[in-house]
Design an enzyme around this catalytic site. Sequence first.
Site, PDB file in Angstrom:
ATOM      1  N   ARG A  39    -106.947 -38.113   2.370  1.00 15.53           N
ATOM      2  CA  ARG A  39    -106.100 -38.484   3.499  1.00 15.53           C
ATOM      3  C   ARG A  39    -104.688 -38.776   3.013  1.00 15.53           C
ATOM      4  O   ARG A  39    -104.503 -39.389   1.971  1.00 15.53           O
ATOM      5  CB  ARG A  39    -106.678 -39.720   4.193  1.00 15.53           C
ATOM      6  CG  ARG A  39    -107.707 -39.373   5.239  1.00 15.53           C
ATOM      7  CD  ARG A  39    -108.470 -40.573   5.726  1.00 15.53           C
ATOM      8  NE  ARG A  39    -107.617 -41.682   6.161  1.00 15.53           N
ATOM      9  CZ  ARG A  39    -108.104 -42.817   6.648  1.00 15.53           C
ATOM     10  NH1 ARG A  39    -109.414 -42.988   6.742  1.00 15.53           N
ATOM     11  NH2 ARG A  39    -107.288 -43.777   7.016  1.00 15.53           N
ATOM     12  N   ARG A  80    -111.016 -41.851  -2.623  1.00 17.69           N
ATOM     13  CA  ARG A  80    -111.756 -41.347  -1.452  1.00 17.69           C
ATOM     14  C   ARG A  80    -111.435 -39.895  -1.131  1.00 17.69           C
ATOM     15  O   ARG A  80    -110.288 -39.490  -1.144  1.00 17.69           O
ATOM     16  CB  ARG A  80    -111.433 -42.208  -0.228  1.00 17.69           C
ATOM     17  CG  ARG A  80    -111.969 -41.622   1.083  1.00 17.69           C
ATOM     18  CD  ARG A  80    -112.131 -42.656   2.149  1.00 17.69           C
ATOM     19  NE  ARG A  80    -110.878 -43.158   2.679  1.00 17.69           N
ATOM     20  CZ  ARG A  80    -110.808 -44.093   3.620  1.00 17.69           C
ATOM     21  NH1 ARG A  80    -111.903 -44.628   4.113  1.00 17.69           N
ATOM     22  NH2 ARG A  80    -109.636 -44.508   4.042  1.00 17.69           N
ATOM     23  N   ARG A  85    -101.239 -50.994   5.353  1.00 20.81           N
ATOM     24  CA  ARG A  85    -102.470 -51.051   6.144  1.00 20.81           C
ATOM     25  C   ARG A  85    -103.154 -52.399   5.968  1.00 20.81           C
ATOM     26  O   ARG A  85    -103.708 -52.960   6.922  1.00 20.81           O
ATOM     27  CB  ARG A  85    -103.400 -49.900   5.739  1.00 20.81           C
ATOM     28  CG  ARG A  85    -102.868 -48.538   6.214  1.00 20.81           C
ATOM     29  CD  ARG A  85    -103.449 -47.375   5.439  1.00 20.81           C
ATOM     30  NE  ARG A  85    -104.865 -47.166   5.683  1.00 20.81           N
ATOM     31  CZ  ARG A  85    -105.658 -46.439   4.885  1.00 20.81           C
ATOM     32  NH1 ARG A  85    -105.169 -45.877   3.787  1.00 20.81           N
ATOM     33  NH2 ARG A  85    -106.915 -46.292   5.189  1.00 20.81           N
TER      34      ARG A  85
HETATM   35  P1  ADP Z   1    -113.703 -47.426   5.560  1.00 18.60           P
HETATM   36  O1  ADP Z   1    -114.332 -46.500   6.587  1.00 18.60           O
HETATM   37  O2  ADP Z   1    -114.040 -48.861   5.821  1.00 18.60           O
HETATM   38  O3  ADP Z   1    -112.239 -47.205   5.395  1.00 18.60           O
HETATM   39  P2  ADP Z   1    -115.232 -45.864   3.608  1.00 18.60           P
HETATM   40  O4  ADP Z   1    -116.643 -46.004   4.062  1.00 18.60           O
HETATM   41  O5  ADP Z   1    -114.566 -44.573   3.864  1.00 18.60           O
HETATM   42  O6  ADP Z   1    -114.358 -47.108   4.150  1.00 18.60           O
HETATM   43  O7  ADP Z   1    -115.210 -46.207   2.041  1.00 18.60           O
HETATM   44  C1  ADP Z   1    -113.998 -46.100   1.275  1.00 18.60           C
HETATM   45  C2  ADP Z   1    -114.298 -45.412  -0.056  1.00 18.60           C
HETATM   46  O8  ADP Z   1    -115.133 -46.249  -0.863  1.00 18.60           O
HETATM   47  C3  ADP Z   1    -115.049 -44.096   0.093  1.00 18.60           C
HETATM   48  O9  ADP Z   1    -114.585 -43.221  -0.910  1.00 18.60           O
HETATM   49  C4  ADP Z   1    -116.513 -44.479  -0.116  1.00 18.60           C
HETATM   50  O10 ADP Z   1    -117.258 -43.400  -0.686  1.00 18.60           O
HETATM   51  C5  ADP Z   1    -116.421 -45.655  -1.076  1.00 18.60           C
HETATM   52  N1  ADP Z   1    -117.408 -46.709  -0.782  1.00 18.60           N
HETATM   53  C6  ADP Z   1    -117.920 -47.065   0.428  1.00 18.60           C
HETATM   54  N2  ADP Z   1    -118.771 -48.108   0.313  1.00 18.60           N
HETATM   55  C7  ADP Z   1    -118.790 -48.435  -1.007  1.00 18.60           C
HETATM   56  C8  ADP Z   1    -119.467 -49.442  -1.772  1.00 18.60           C
HETATM   57  N3  ADP Z   1    -120.298 -50.323  -1.180  1.00 18.60           N
HETATM   58  N4  ADP Z   1    -119.230 -49.486  -3.099  1.00 18.60           N
HETATM   59  C9  ADP Z   1    -118.391 -48.603  -3.688  1.00 18.60           C
HETATM   60  N5  ADP Z   1    -117.724 -47.628  -3.021  1.00 18.60           N
HETATM   61  C10 ADP Z   1    -117.918 -47.550  -1.708  1.00 18.60           C
HETATM   62  P1  ADP Z   2    -109.659 -47.020   7.614  1.00 21.14           P
HETATM   63  O1  ADP Z   2    -111.059 -46.575   7.973  1.00 21.14           O
HETATM   64  O2  ADP Z   2    -109.248 -46.546   6.269  1.00 21.14           O
HETATM   65  O3  ADP Z   2    -109.424 -48.467   7.838  1.00 21.14           O
HETATM   66  P2  ADP Z   2    -108.952 -45.608  10.023  1.00 21.14           P
HETATM   67  O4  ADP Z   2    -109.398 -44.214   9.804  1.00 21.14           O
HETATM   68  O5  ADP Z   2    -109.817 -46.485  10.858  1.00 21.14           O
HETATM   69  O6  ADP Z   2    -108.663 -46.276   8.626  1.00 21.14           O
HETATM   70  O7  ADP Z   2    -107.499 -45.623  10.678  1.00 21.14           O
HETATM   71  C1  ADP Z   2    -106.447 -44.832  10.184  1.00 21.14           C
HETATM   72  C2  ADP Z   2    -105.179 -45.158  10.962  1.00 21.14           C
HETATM   73  O8  ADP Z   2    -105.358 -44.844  12.352  1.00 21.14           O
HETATM   74  C3  ADP Z   2    -104.771 -46.625  10.940  1.00 21.14           C
HETATM   75  O9  ADP Z   2    -103.993 -46.951   9.802  1.00 21.14           O
HETATM   76  C4  ADP Z   2    -103.958 -46.728  12.240  1.00 21.14           C
HETATM   77  O10 ADP Z   2    -102.651 -46.173  12.087  1.00 21.14           O
HETATM   78  C5  ADP Z   2    -104.726 -45.812  13.179  1.00 21.14           C
HETATM   79  N1  ADP Z   2    -105.764 -46.534  13.949  1.00 21.14           N
HETATM   80  C6  ADP Z   2    -107.102 -46.350  13.887  1.00 21.14           C
HETATM   81  N2  ADP Z   2    -107.752 -47.165  14.730  1.00 21.14           N
HETATM   82  C7  ADP Z   2    -106.798 -47.904  15.359  1.00 21.14           C
HETATM   83  C8  ADP Z   2    -106.825 -48.936  16.336  1.00 21.14           C
HETATM   84  N3  ADP Z   2    -107.974 -49.405  16.855  1.00 21.14           N
HETATM   85  N4  ADP Z   2    -105.632 -49.456  16.725  1.00 21.14           N
HETATM   86  C9  ADP Z   2    -104.467 -49.013  16.238  1.00 21.14           C
HETATM   87  N5  ADP Z   2    -104.373 -48.048  15.313  1.00 21.14           N
HETATM   88  C10 ADP Z   2    -105.523 -47.487  14.871  1.00 21.14           C
END
Ligand code: ADP
Ligand code: ADP
Length: 213
Positions: free
Chosen positions: A160, A127, A171
Amino acid sequence: KRLILIGPPGSGKGTQSPIIKDEYCLCHLATGDMLRAAVAAKTPLGVKAKEAMDKGELVSDDLVVGIIDEAMKKPSCEKGFILDGFPRTVVQAQKLDEMLQKQGVKVDKVLNFAVDDAILEERITGRWIHPSSGRSYHTKFAPPKVPGVDDVTGEPLIQRKDDTAAVLKSRLEAFHKQTKPVIDYYSKKNIVANLHAEKPPKEVTAEVEKVLS
Ligand code: ADP
Ligand code: ADP
Ligand code: ADP
């Protein structure tokens, strides 16, 4: 509509939310994006949140509930919203219910981005994000037109700090222990829609549209 997106890290929440936002014209609140902005700006909130985020643990309920409470006051959030990454604990879900009850409104749907843990490492380690917009790309699954550059602004992309295989493990642990119960909480209210989030992005979008139509 008032929507919640729940799913493990890398399940595609951030990828689908701009599409949902454009189509339904809602406010999009992603607590992870807001926390990362606070960390980068070294605000008091960011200073408090940084350690937990670096370790892949959840930030305290009080901090994130405070952020959401403040952000939901925006006029654009009055008629509907997408919460992306919130609530992540049952306490957060209960606080959200209290907030909404005061306004006399309810959550309409919870989109559960269901995927098997096994596919997430590849998604997370590939990502790349555009920090100011939250747009995400993937070296293999969603490459930008020019490597390392945001398609829309031409600005650089970053990886990130917590998008490593090691931090992903914590996580995911937090997700299973603390966030899965949130899905059960909303299942009891019969508002959960399960998505096959392991499918390609366009197919997931089609499922989302079907659920919301
Ligand atoms: P989240 O917000 O749930 O953490 P992201 O939308 O950022 O997830 O997606 C994580 C990674 O996977 C990104 O690099 C994104 O481009 C990719 N990704 C998102 N959806 C898909 C999918 N349906 N199939 C393959 N890769 C995906
Ligand atoms: P992802 O989309 O990959 O799941 P996020 O960007 O939503 O990750 O979150 C990154 C980090 O920010 C989490 O690992 C956590 O430390 C913190 N975080 C985000 N949203 C929350 C929440 N609702 N409660 C507690 N921690 C949070
Ligand atoms: P289906 O979407 O076909 O109903 P399930 O909901 O049973 O399939 O989910 C398929 C797999 O994903 C199972 O191993 C289940 O434990 C797991 N799973 C379900 N929901 C989530 C979720 N939000 N995050 C991660 N894994 C999940």
